[in-house]
Design an enzyme around this catalytic site. Sequence first.
Site, PDB file in Angstrom:
ATOM      1  N   GLU A 125      21.579 -37.460 -53.309  1.00 44.69           N
ATOM      2  CA  GLU A 125      22.285 -38.376 -52.402  1.00 44.69           C
ATOM      3  C   GLU A 125      21.722 -39.769 -52.588  1.00 44.69           C
ATOM      4  O   GLU A 125      20.500 -39.944 -52.657  1.00 44.69           O
ATOM      5  CB  GLU A 125      22.107 -37.995 -50.921  1.00 44.69           C
TER       6      GLU A 125
ATOM      7  N   GLU B  92      17.842 -31.554 -47.121  1.00 50.41           N
ATOM      8  CA  GLU B  92      16.834 -32.367 -46.422  1.00 50.41           C
ATOM      9  C   GLU B  92      15.948 -31.535 -45.504  1.00 50.41           C
ATOM     10  O   GLU B  92      15.840 -31.781 -44.293  1.00 50.41           O
ATOM     11  CB  GLU B  92      17.533 -33.479 -45.637  1.00 50.41           C
TER      12      GLU B  92
HETATM   13  C1  BGP Z   1      21.882 -37.681 -45.218  1.00 53.34           C
HETATM   14  C2  BGP Z   1      22.697 -36.423 -44.968  1.00 53.34           C
HETATM   15  C3  BGP Z   1      24.138 -36.574 -45.289  1.00 53.34           C
HETATM   16  C4  BGP Z   1      24.727 -37.937 -45.088  1.00 53.34           C
HETATM   17  C5  BGP Z   1      23.788 -39.094 -45.363  1.00 53.34           C
HETATM   18  C6  BGP Z   1      24.257 -40.429 -44.874  1.00 53.34           C
HETATM   19  O1  BGP Z   1      20.730 -37.670 -44.462  1.00 53.34           O
HETATM   20  O2  BGP Z   1      22.213 -35.368 -45.759  1.00 53.34           O
HETATM   21  O3  BGP Z   1      24.843 -35.518 -44.690  1.00 53.34           O
HETATM   22  O4  BGP Z   1      25.532 -38.060 -44.000  1.00 53.34           O
HETATM   23  O5  BGP Z   1      22.507 -38.872 -44.862  1.00 53.34           O
HETATM   24  O6  BGP Z   1      24.009 -40.549 -43.515  1.00 53.34           O
HETATM   25  P1  BGP Z   1      25.074 -41.068 -42.482  1.00 53.34           P
HETATM   26  O7  BGP Z   1      26.284 -40.243 -42.691  1.00 53.34           O
HETATM   27  O8  BGP Z   1      24.462 -40.859 -41.166  1.00 53.34           O
HETATM   28  O9  BGP Z   1      25.278 -42.494 -42.791  1.00 53.34           O
END
Ligand code: BGP
Length: 480
Positions: A379, A178
């Site tokens: 993701e 990201e």
């Molecule tokens: C993304 C990140 C991840 C992950 C995901 C979900 O932005 O790359 O590492 O954690 O978001 O977010 P969260 O864990 O805050 O719900």
Amino acid sequence: MKIKFPSDFLWGGATAANQIEGAWNADGKGPNLADAMTLGSHTTPRRITLDIDESEYYYPSHRAVDFYTHYREDIALMAELGLKIYRMSISWARIFPLGTEEEPNEAGLQFYDAVFRECKKYNIEPLVTIYHNEMPLNLVTEIEGWSDRQCIEYYLRFAKTLFERYRDTVRYWIPFNEINDLTTSVGNWNHGGILNKGTETFQHQLDQPDKRFAALHHQFVASAMAVRLGKTINPDFRFGTMICHITVYPLTCRPEDVLLTQQEDQLRNCFSGDVQIKGEYPYFMKRYFERNQITFETLPEDPQILRNGCCDFYTFSYYMTNCITMQKDAALVSGNIMGGARNPYLKATEWDWQIDPVGLRYTLNHVYDRYRVPIMITENGIGARDRLEDGAIHDDYRIAYYREHLIQMALAIDDGVDLIGYTPWTAIDVVSCSTGEMSKRYGFIYVDCDDHGNGTMKRYKKDSYYWYQQVIAADGESLS
Ligand code: BGP
């Protein structure tokens, strides 16, 4: 429509080192920036404490879900699930505890040797993120992270160590997770390693845009140099972007809303993708920097470096879409790097992230049209509170979420998009990045561990595990 994904489609799952491994100070690992973030919640921001004080605070990354000792069992479960590809990251501070050493920490490398051995045993292709929301804490305190150009050299030393060691083990690499998070102030800390004076929590960070965009520029240069370096070590290496794609819609058809939406899309999504795929800063950033009086130093050779180190494929995370409007009184909604105006046609999760499967098809077409390179979704998933009852987890909401998104992916492939893989977030429950909670779960595999790290750490298969297993086995045909 009859659904069938290509037979070579890369069905996968994703995790990240600081959210899964634990063992934060084992075998020579140094503290990283994630280790300095306390537990938070949807309403309580995570504190950032440079002095790690375990007697006062709970730091979720220190134990996480203890993949460090459970990796064999976890990878076996992933194999049984049918994963063809596993997206994971390597902890920089496990390999270079301070970030500045000349030689790597052998014990750290041996851990990843063992992880890759397990993957190979089951024919699981690793997709490695080199930098996923963590860097040695020492680089944060000594050089203010990525705001200092010196960081490029340290990063390349880390990357080179991995490329040489895993030359014949890993083919797919993502230089930065990201990377576009640095277009927002929330990216300062865990993407940039920047803690501006006065910042106390992850959610409310003080911002110095000059420093932040300098950091982003250094990451672009580092990414391009890593691509180049990697390909000299193994010409078969393939490198992917990773863009936190916040797809935006105009809240109304008022032309000002449409224009503002376009500008948001350019800044948040297209800017970083363009640099990494097209190899140059897009025209609209010149104006953006001028209008916002943002200046930072670059070197004369940088444009050439960027041109010579383009990524081969485009990957992105997709959790939500948001609306953009001029109206000041519009109802708001949250998001991982930015919120927006609430879309009256969409429902949201308990953490207020709007669920939009159709938006995924739109986004896939949007990015493929722009870049014309193979695409992977690295993701996508739903954070939810799961209940363990008699050894079972009935997460029908997760099945519904994935089902809808997969159908839209199939439609996008039918539209002509070259979508080659999917690594949902997450293969197994991990600590949440934004809140530090365990109770915001994403996995197909449940881990018995609560927000404070209490629990047996026993692994359980959720209903979604069995469901995804069938989807993979039938190349998606079971979705029809
Ligand atoms: C993304 C990140 C991840 C992950 C995901 C979900 O932005 O790359 O590492 O954690 O978001 O977010 P969260 O864990 O805050 O719900």
